[in-house]
Design an enzyme around this catalytic site. Structure first.
Site, short mmCIF file in Angstrom:
data_model
loop_
_atom_site.label_atom_id
_atom_site.label_comp_id
_atom_site.label_asym_id
_atom_site.label_seq_id
_atom_site.Cartn_x
_atom_site.Cartn_y
_atom_site.Cartn_z
N GLU A 1 -9.37 4.05 -1.91
CA GLU A 1 -8.19 3.71 -2.67
C GLU A 1 -8.52 2.96 -3.87
O GLU A 1 -9.51 2.67 -4.25
CB GLU A 1 -6.95 3.07 -1.93
CG GLU A 1 -6.67 3.53 -0.62
CD GLU A 1 -5.54 2.96 0.18
OE1 GLU A 1 -4.76 2.40 -0.59
OE2 GLU A 1 -5.42 3.17 1.14
N GLU B 1 -10.30 4.32 3.91
CA GLU B 1 -9.41 4.79 3.03
C GLU B 1 -9.66 4.10 1.76
O GLU B 1 -9.67 3.15 1.55
CB GLU B 1 -8.17 4.29 3.34
CG GLU B 1 -7.53 4.90 4.57
CD GLU B 1 -5.85 4.92 4.68
OE1 GLU B 1 -5.30 5.63 5.71
OE2 GLU B 1 -5.39 3.98 4.07
N ASP C 1 -9.00 0.39 2.29
CA ASP C 1 -8.17 -0.22 3.32
C ASP C 1 -8.36 0.44 4.86
O ASP C 1 -8.06 1.49 5.13
CB ASP C 1 -6.60 0.44 2.80
CG ASP C 1 -5.52 0.09 3.68
OD1 ASP C 1 -5.41 -0.98 4.11
OD2 ASP C 1 -4.57 0.50 4.07
N ARG D 1 -7.33 3.90 13.56
CA ARG D 1 -6.34 5.05 13.80
C ARG D 1 -5.65 5.14 15.21
O ARG D 1 -4.63 5.53 15.29
CB ARG D 1 -7.33 6.47 13.58
CG ARG D 1 -7.89 6.70 12.23
CD ARG D 1 -6.80 6.52 11.02
NE ARG D 1 -7.32 6.75 9.77
CZ ARG D 1 -6.59 6.55 8.77
NH1 ARG D 1 -4.97 6.22 8.72
NH2 ARG D 1 -7.09 6.90 7.49
N HIS E 1 -3.69 14.14 0.64
CA HIS E 1 -3.81 13.32 1.92
C HIS E 1 -2.62 13.43 2.53
O HIS E 1 -2.75 13.73 3.98
CB HIS E 1 -4.13 12.02 1.58
CG HIS E 1 -4.00 10.87 2.45
ND1 HIS E 1 -5.02 10.77 3.53
CD2 HIS E 1 -3.26 9.92 2.99
CE1 HIS E 1 -4.92 9.96 4.35
NE2 HIS E 1 -3.75 9.48 4.06
N GLU F 1 -9.59 12.73 7.68
CA GLU F 1 -9.20 14.12 6.91
C GLU F 1 -10.54 14.85 7.33
O GLU F 1 -10.93 16.00 7.45
CB GLU F 1 -8.97 14.01 5.67
CG GLU F 1 -7.39 13.45 5.23
CD GLU F 1 -7.30 12.99 3.83
OE1 GLU F 1 -6.82 14.04 3.20
OE2 GLU F 1 -7.50 12.05 3.35
N GLN G 1 -3.19 2.35 14.95
CA GLN G 1 -2.04 2.60 14.29
C GLN G 1 -1.34 3.57 15.09
O GLN G 1 0.03 3.80 14.89
CB GLN G 1 -2.66 3.09 12.91
CG GLN G 1 -1.74 3.59 11.95
CD GLN G 1 -2.47 4.48 10.82
OE1 GLN G 1 -3.73 4.51 10.58
NE2 GLN G 1 -1.61 5.06 9.78
N ASP H 1 0.64 -1.30 -0.16
CA ASP H 1 0.04 0.00 -0.12
C ASP H 1 0.90 1.17 -0.01
O ASP H 1 1.91 1.33 0.71
CB ASP H 1 -0.94 0.00 1.12
CG ASP H 1 -1.97 1.13 1.07
OD1 ASP H 1 -2.42 1.41 -0.04
OD2 ASP H 1 -2.54 1.45 2.11
N THR I 1 -8.43 -5.68 4.31
CA THR I 1 -8.72 -4.84 3.21
C THR I 1 -9.47 -5.25 2.16
O THR I 1 -9.69 -6.43 1.75
CB THR I 1 -7.18 -4.56 2.49
OG1 THR I 1 -6.22 -4.25 3.45
CG2 THR I 1 -7.28 -3.91 1.32
N TYR J 1 2.89 2.86 15.13
CA TYR J 1 3.37 3.08 13.94
C TYR J 1 4.98 3.56 14.03
O TYR J 1 5.69 3.56 13.08
CB TYR J 1 2.62 3.84 12.95
CG TYR J 1 2.79 5.29 13.17
CD1 TYR J 1 3.61 6.07 12.15
CD2 TYR J 1 2.18 6.06 14.23
CE1 TYR J 1 3.57 7.56 12.46
CE2 TYR J 1 2.39 7.26 14.29
CZ TYR J 1 3.25 8.05 13.48
OH TYR J 1 3.20 9.49 13.36
N LYS K 1 -3.78 -1.74 10.53
CA LYS K 1 -4.25 -1.90 9.04
C LYS K 1 -4.52 -3.36 8.47
O LYS K 1 -4.87 -3.67 7.67
CB LYS K 1 -3.00 -1.52 7.95
CG LYS K 1 -2.72 0.19 8.25
CD LYS K 1 -3.57 0.89 7.46
CE LYS K 1 -3.21 2.37 7.43
NZ LYS K 1 -3.90 2.95 6.39
#
Length: 400
Positions: free
Chosen positions: A199, A197, A231, A235, A131, A358, A238, A124, A255, A242, A251
């Protein structure tokens, strides 16, 4: 009232002869028999039976079309992809073949769709400047929004191929560690900040040789087609995990991909130049003299039936050809069934953001149990036609 012929499509149907996406389906009378199909309007054409209807055009590829997954066809290479696509188009448009082909159609509403290919590896990327800038401002308000490397290379991470699922598969809320900045210690439990997400995924057909990088010019020789992809992202999990190695459990739980893979050739009329780059690129990523590497896809994100965003894929800074070149520049090889995704698609406007992080400036609300998320998209085709991409839908189930 007589039943409508499967060859007679409604005007403007985005799944007409210019599209012809591939999938895998089964029927109620043979639920364990998976077959290759091509979507045409609201029907599915059974490819496994097509060689008997058009023996001269497609019989040499009968074994590929009899497989229960797209992988053998993916591995056959671009000349074969083009031959089969031409034969399918003839089957659905030439009146001379209607009597033989008509019995091979199944109503879309009466079949079960499956994951269309066996996923080998999953990568990914993080290719939208809008973004990446928005997320950088949320997480690093006192620092530069983009990291120093962002405009020099397509940033990405390796995901988990085993949890790529077909559209319609429920998504169970993941559990894991999470720690807010004010907390003294991490806690364990269901994610409280479950996100989407929006994508676009690219499916690799022809493999490559270990230690042989794949240049941008060879993109069409290796990539079979395109699909929508969600995806899903936890949050809070993550954010805690991360640093320093990037996404992991936040993640890897799911998916979702479309049940239909649109061939690259169907999107020729939608090719467009990417946004202007303001940082010189190293030669293997420089696409100044290449064919336009962007794709004009118009994506729509709906939550519980309400449209929340319309991200434009044409705004992506890094192209799929550049991503493929970077993914292999160290000598890593491609395998049939590899899947690589664009990263969240976002545009410059408030209604063009591809994730809730976002859209809500990180404040939420995020997804609740029972919420259903659907991604759809279309691209301009030849002669004013629209090319539809198969939708991606997933409903959130409670943690177990």
């Amino acid at each position: 009232m007589p039943e409508q012929s499967p060859f007679d499509l409604a005007e403007g149907d985005p799944f007409g002869p210019h599209n012809l996406p591939y999938g895998v389906f089964s029927t109620a009378d043979a639920p364990d028999r998976r077959r290759l199909g091509v979507r045409y309007g609201d029907r599915v054409l059974d490819l496994s039976a097509l060689p008997s209807a058009l023996p001269a055009a497609i019989h040499p590829h009968a074994e590929l079309l009899a497989a229960p997954t797209l992988n053998p066809l993916l591995a056959a290479g671009r000349p074969v992809w083009q031959q089969i696509r031409a034969a399918v188009r003839t089957a659905v448009t030439d009146p001379a073949h209607r009597d033989e082909v008509a019995p091979l159609f199944h109503p879309l509403a009466e079949v079960t769709l499956h994951l269309p290919f066996e996923v080998a590896d999953y990568v990914d990327f993080y290719a939208s400047e809008h973004h990446a800038t928005n997320v950088g401002r949320i997480f690093r308000p006192d620092a530069a929004a983009l990291t120093p490397n962002w405009k020099h290379l397509p940033i990405g991470y390796h995901g988990r191929a085993g949890t790529v699922v077909a559209s319609g598969t429920p998504v169970v809320r993941p559990q894991g560690q999470r720690k807010a900045p004010a907390d003294e210690a991490p806690a364990f439990g269901p994610s409280l900040r479950l996100d989407i997400e929006a994508e676009v995924g690219f499916v690799v057909g022809t493999p490559s040789t270990l230690h042989r990088p794949v240049p941008q010019a060879a993109f069409r020789d290796h990539v079979f087609g395109v699909c929508l992809l969600n995806d899903w992202s936890a949050r809070d999990i993550q954010a805690w995990e991360y640093v320093p190695l990037g996404p992991f459990l936040g993640k890897s739980f799911a998916t979702s991909v479309s049940a239909w893979i649109t061939p690259l050739d169907a999107l020729d009329a939608a090719r467009t130049a990417p946004p202007a780059r303001d940082v010189p690129l190293l030669p293997y990523l420089d696409d100044t003299d290449a064919e336009p590497g962007g794709i004009d896809l118009r994506i729509e994100v709906r939550i519980n039936g309400e449209t929340v965003s319309r991200p434009p894929f044409s705004a992506m800074y890094w192209t799929a050809a550049q991503q493929l070149a970077h993914m292999t520049v160290n000598g890593a090889s491609l395998r049939t069934g590899d899947l690589f995704a664009s990263g969240t698609v976002s545009g410059p406007d408030p209604d063009q953001l591809g994730c809730l992080l976002e859209l809500t400036q990180g404040k939420g609300p995020y997804l609740q149990d029972g919420d259903e998320v659907t991604l759809t998209a279309w691209a301009p085709g030849p002669d004013g036609a629209r090319i539809g991409l198969g939708e991606v839908t997933g409903r959130i189930l409670p943690a177990v």
